[in-house]
Design a protein around this motif. Structure first.
Motif, PDB file in Angstrom:
ATOM      1  N   GLY A  34     -53.387 -31.647 -49.328  1.00 35.36           N
ATOM      2  CA  GLY A  34     -54.183 -31.825 -50.531  1.00 35.36           C
ATOM      3  C   GLY A  34     -53.894 -30.821 -51.628  1.00 35.36           C
ATOM      4  N   CYS A  50     -57.360 -30.584 -53.155  1.00 36.36           N
ATOM      5  CA  CYS A  50     -58.153 -31.780 -52.861  1.00 36.36           C
ATOM      6  C   CYS A  50     -58.648 -31.736 -51.422  1.00 36.36           C
ATOM      7  N   THR A  52     -58.898 -33.793 -48.362  1.00 31.42           N
ATOM      8  CA  THR A  52     -58.293 -35.032 -47.863  1.00 31.42           C
ATOM      9  C   THR A  52     -59.101 -35.636 -46.719  1.00 31.42           C
ATOM     10  N   PRO A  57     -60.839 -39.461 -50.730  1.00 31.11           N
ATOM     11  CA  PRO A  57     -60.491 -38.055 -50.943  1.00 31.11           C
ATOM     12  C   PRO A  57     -61.003 -37.566 -52.297  1.00 31.11           C
TER      13      PRO A  57
END
Lengths: 209, 85
Positions: A34, A50, A52, A57
């Motif tokens: 991510g 991010c 995930t 997400p």
């Protein structure tokens, strides 16, 4: 805070390029976790982190690095809006990087009868400490970790000089991303949803003839 | 290569380092090697943590064999956060 480049620019630039090269070498693995490197132009890097594991997400935060005078000075770091690049105020932080801290044993503390602490050791106080620190909700918070310029510039950390950490790689791009990801992104396991019901009328079960 | 040996790529703060390890040794045995090969002498091995490619923290006292790593697996070695505040 120093913003002028006083280190020979070629030196800082070369070390900056090493950071980016090391990142690019394993970029596929980082992307699966991510991490998205959005921009890298000396002296700045923008990486978006991010979560995930949540479905769908989620983009959690941007992380802006400033490698001016690296590595005579450690990099400056801000958590930023990933779309505008504006630094988050403390009240706007999507994650405060909470960390669990186990305190020393509490001597003399009386547990209720029948309750035995694991291992028979005295109980300890467990607290949560935010690694993103500020003085107020409108302040730009800083990452309170050795290897970060704002940490070493803070008067409370004058006894923990950057020079003590410089050789260990504490200010390296990957290591600092790992810290932010570990405490700020990986613990996110789902969405916190607030539903506010609104009465719009009555339910009528029958309609009499 | 003998059956009890495995090649591991340890990424130390982003820098790749090939390690030849004994599968019967605990995982922490590769940390000292990786730090020595990359010249990271500033912090003791216990101040470092090892993760797999998914970012999962690996228990260092378990035998390398128990993880069933494929050959040339990449593991990521980074300094712990230390004490903040």
């Amino acid at each position: 805070m120093v913003t002028e480049q006083f280190v020979e620019p070629k030196v800082s630039r070369r070390k900056f390029e090493r950071e980016i090269r090391d990142y690019r070498r394993n970029e596929d693995e980082y992307r699966k976790r991510g991490w998205l490197l959005i921009k890298a132009s000396f002296p700045r890097v923008l990486v978006v982190l991010c979560a995930t594991k949540v479905k769908p997400p989620a983009v959690i935060t941007g992380v802006s690095f400033d490698f001016t005078n690296y590595d005579t000075l450690p990099p400056s770091i801000r958590l930023v809006n990933p779309f505008t690049g504006d630094p988050f105020k403390s009240s706007e932080l999507p994650t405060s990087l909470k960390r669990q801290v186990v305190g020393p044993p509490v001597e003399g503390f009386q547990l209720p009868p029948g309750i035995v602490p694991p291992g028979g050791s005295p109980p300890r106080v467990i607290t949560q400490q935010a690694l993103m620190q500020s003085y107020g909700p409108d302040d730009i918070p800083f990452l309170c970790v050795a290897g970060v310029r704002e940490y070493h510039d803070h008067p409370a950390h004058s006894g923990d000089a950057w020079e003590l950490h410089r050789a260990s790689g504490a200010g390296r791009l990957i290591r600092l991303l790992e810290v932010i990801d570990t405490y700020g992104v990986q613990p996110i396991s789902g969405y916190n949803v607030e539903l506010v019901p609104r009465v719009v009328g009555f339910i009528q079960s029958v309609v009499p003839e | 290569m003998p059956d009890n040996q495995i090649d591991i790529q340890v990424i130390v703060n982003g820098q790749p380092t090939p390690i030849h390890a004994n599968k019967n040794a605990p995982l922490h045995s590769i940390i000292g090697q990786a730090l020595a090969l990359t010249g990271n002498a500033g912090q003791p091995p216990e101040n470092w943590e090892l993760r797999d490619a998914s970012g999962v923290l690996l228990p260092l006292d378990k035998k390398i064999e128990s993880f069933n790593f494929p050959p040339n697996v990449k593991l990521f070695l980074n300094l712990k956060a230390g004490v903040g505040g």
